[in-house]
Each structure stands twice: as C-alpha cells, then as structure tokens.
Design an enzyme around this catalytic site. Sequence first.
Site, PDB file in Angstrom:
ATOM      1  N   ASN A  13       0.693  -1.164  -0.131  1.00 47.93           N
ATOM      2  CA  ASN A  13       0.000  -0.032  -0.034  1.00 47.93           C
ATOM      3  C   ASN A  13       0.792   1.122   0.075  1.00 47.93           C
ATOM      4  O   ASN A  13       1.504   1.553   1.210  1.00 47.93           O
ATOM      5  CB  ASN A  13      -0.736  -0.084   1.381  1.00 47.93           C
ATOM      6  N   LYS A  15       0.224   4.359  -0.486  1.00 45.94           N
ATOM      7  CA  LYS A  15      -0.318   5.373   0.258  1.00 45.94           C
ATOM      8  C   LYS A  15       0.065   6.614  -0.450  1.00 45.94           C
ATOM      9  O   LYS A  15      -0.104   6.633  -1.972  1.00 45.94           O
ATOM     10  CB  LYS A  15       0.255   5.783   1.707  1.00 45.94           C
ATOM     11  N   HIS A  98      -9.521   1.485   4.766  1.00 45.40           N
ATOM     12  CA  HIS A  98      -7.966   1.390   5.474  1.00 45.40           C
ATOM     13  C   HIS A  98      -8.391   2.595   6.645  1.00 45.40           C
ATOM     14  O   HIS A  98      -9.266   3.441   6.417  1.00 45.40           O
ATOM     15  CB  HIS A  98      -7.176   2.280   4.535  1.00 45.40           C
ATOM     16  N   GLU A 100      -6.529   4.816   7.677  1.00 45.37           N
ATOM     17  CA  GLU A 100      -6.272   6.222   7.494  1.00 45.37           C
ATOM     18  C   GLU A 100      -7.597   6.913   6.686  1.00 45.37           C
ATOM     19  O   GLU A 100      -7.750   8.377   7.138  1.00 45.37           O
ATOM     20  CB  GLU A 100      -4.871   6.411   6.501  1.00 45.37           C
ATOM     21  N   GLU A 170      -5.394  -4.813  10.483  1.00 50.45           N
ATOM     22  CA  GLU A 170      -4.316  -3.736  10.845  1.00 50.45           C
ATOM     23  C   GLU A 170      -4.844  -3.149  11.885  1.00 50.45           C
ATOM     24  O   GLU A 170      -5.417  -1.974  12.049  1.00 50.45           O
ATOM     25  CB  GLU A 170      -4.455  -2.801   9.379  1.00 50.45           C
ATOM     26  N   GLY A 176       2.781   2.421  10.728  1.00 52.19           N
ATOM     27  CA  GLY A 176       3.771   3.461  10.456  1.00 52.19           C
ATOM     28  C   GLY A 176       4.295   3.640  11.826  1.00 52.19           C
ATOM     29  O   GLY A 176       5.056   4.903  11.898  1.00 52.19           O
ATOM     30  N   SER A 216       3.643  -2.032  10.277  1.00 54.29           N
ATOM     31  CA  SER A 216       4.781  -2.084  10.419  1.00 54.29           C
ATOM     32  C   SER A 216       5.440  -3.537  10.042  1.00 54.29           C
ATOM     33  O   SER A 216       6.556  -4.189  10.906  1.00 54.29           O
ATOM     34  CB  SER A 216       5.184  -1.862  12.007  1.00 54.29           C
TER      35      SER A 216
HETATM   36  P1  13P Z   1       3.322   0.275   7.653  1.00 51.87           P
HETATM   37  O1  13P Z   1       3.728  -1.076   7.037  1.00 51.87           O
HETATM   38  O2  13P Z   1       3.922   1.713   7.132  1.00 51.87           O
HETATM   39  O3  13P Z   1       3.151   0.295   8.968  1.00 51.87           O
HETATM   40  O4  13P Z   1       1.593   0.642   7.080  1.00 51.87           O
HETATM   41  C1  13P Z   1       0.793  -0.644   7.193  1.00 51.87           C
HETATM   42  C2  13P Z   1      -0.404   0.053   6.397  1.00 51.87           C
HETATM   43  O5  13P Z   1      -1.153   0.600   6.755  1.00 51.87           O
HETATM   44  C3  13P Z   1      -0.760  -0.845   5.346  1.00 51.87           C
HETATM   45  O6  13P Z   1      -1.692  -0.582   4.766  1.00 51.87           O
END
Ligand code: 13P
Length: 256
Positions: A13, A15, A98, A100, A170, A176, A216
């Site tokens: 992903n 982003k 997601h 976010e 997640e 992150g 992560s």
């Molecule tokens: P990270 O791997 O950067 O923690 O992000 C995970 C994520 O949100 C994947 O959709």
Amino acid sequence: MNKAKRRAVIAGNWKMNKTRPEAKALIEEIIPLVKDADCGVVVCVPYTNLETALEAVKGTNIGVGAENCHWEKSGAFTAEISAGMLAEMGVEYVIIGHSERRQYFAESDVTVNRRVRAALDEGLKVILCVGETLEQREHGITERVCAIQTKAALEGVTAKELASIIIAYEPVWAIGTGKTATSEQANEVNHYIRTVIADLYGEEAAEGTTIQYGGSMNAKNAEELLDQVDVDGGLIGGASLKAPDFAAIVKAASRT
Ligand code: 13P
C-alpha cells in the site's frame, strides 16, 4: 485450520507516495526480485500511478490495485473515482476501509460497505481493512471492533462474492509506528476474524478466506508473522516502497 487451502497475498500500500517516474522505477526494480514468488503479489498505488503501474507490470506476476473507490457509478462527486473507472483501466484490486480513511476522511462502516458493494459489482477484488485503535485495545474491545467492522463491510455480500475479498487485519496502533503486533497478537485476531467469517458464511468459506496482517511488517519480522497459521500474507506500507524489503517479505510468504 488448514493454511494450505488459501493463498497468501503480499500487497504493497504505497499510500500518498511516488510520482509516475518513481513508480515506474520502483516496479521495475521489484519485478525481477519477485518473479518466482509462490504467493500473490500486488502493488496498490495512488490513482495517478495506476496507468504507469498497469503498463509496467504487463507480462509479470504482479497485480495492481487502487487505494479506494467511490460507491456511485458516476456523477457530481468532485475528486472521487468510481469502481467502474478502475475496472475499465484493468485495475484488479482495491483497498477499502483503510484506517487512514476511517481516521482522517470520516470513512464509516456504512460507506465502507457501499464501496465494497460497488467494487464487487465491477468485478474488482477487495482488500478490506479492519482493526482497532490503541484505546480500543486497552479497553479490551479489539474483537468486538473487528467483528463489527467485518460484518458491516460484508453486509449483502454473497458467499460466492466472498472469494473476491481479502481481509487485512491492521491494528491502527501498529501502522507506521514501528510497533508491530506480536505474531501471537496478529494470529489471535486473524483467527478471531476467521470465526466471524465462519459465522456468516460457514467453516469452509472461512478456511478459504485470505486474512492478511498489516502494520509495520518489514523484511525482518515478516517471516515470524507469516509463519502464523491464520496470517495469510500482509498489507505493507513503508516497507513496500523499498524493492529489496518488499521482495524479502514476498520471499517469506512464499515459503510458508
Ligand atoms: P506500515 O507498514 O507503514 O506500518 O503501514 C501499514 C499499512 O497501513 C498498510 O495498509
């Protein structure tokens, strides 16, 4: 549970990262590193990179996904992109729900469900994200939150359509932050989500559903997480932006 019944999928992903030339370069670097993968490999990229990504992956084992889609087919929804627009381009996957989007863009369980419905109607495969915040975990309601998010998102989805859904667990506190869930925590919630699917669709459908872990995951911890019986791949943020790291995770998924 029988892990052999389902296919692990490693999805990046990206982003809000990468210009078109950067996207092309990253995919070209990834291609040779994952060509022998014994798992699904997907890159979910910003809308602006979809055409570049689709061109770059031609003839390879890499699938391309978008990071969201709208539920209406068309209309006055400034800046939105419909599932049909993605399908017409040849996009195969779409991430929906997601954290976010839920946190920063007021995504709700209702709109997640609408997006899932629209994506399935256009023949897209959905990577459906669910997961608890730190506060929810500390209150001991992780399972309840994941059950509600999963059930709400799958409202009106048939058993046949479930085959086009990947669930990504997640935990929001692990995204992150460098704070990965332990392999036991990941497996425990993934297993619980599988019981939710079993309640809705039966044991066999649940055993066939790919449930990823995301948060992560990186080249170092991937093997231990992916070794867990209920962890069928990963949704990778930061580490998917570095070809060697992403490839190492794909390799770890290929051996489990
Ligand atoms: P990270 O791997 O950067 O923690 O992000 C995970 C994520 O949100 C994947 O959709």
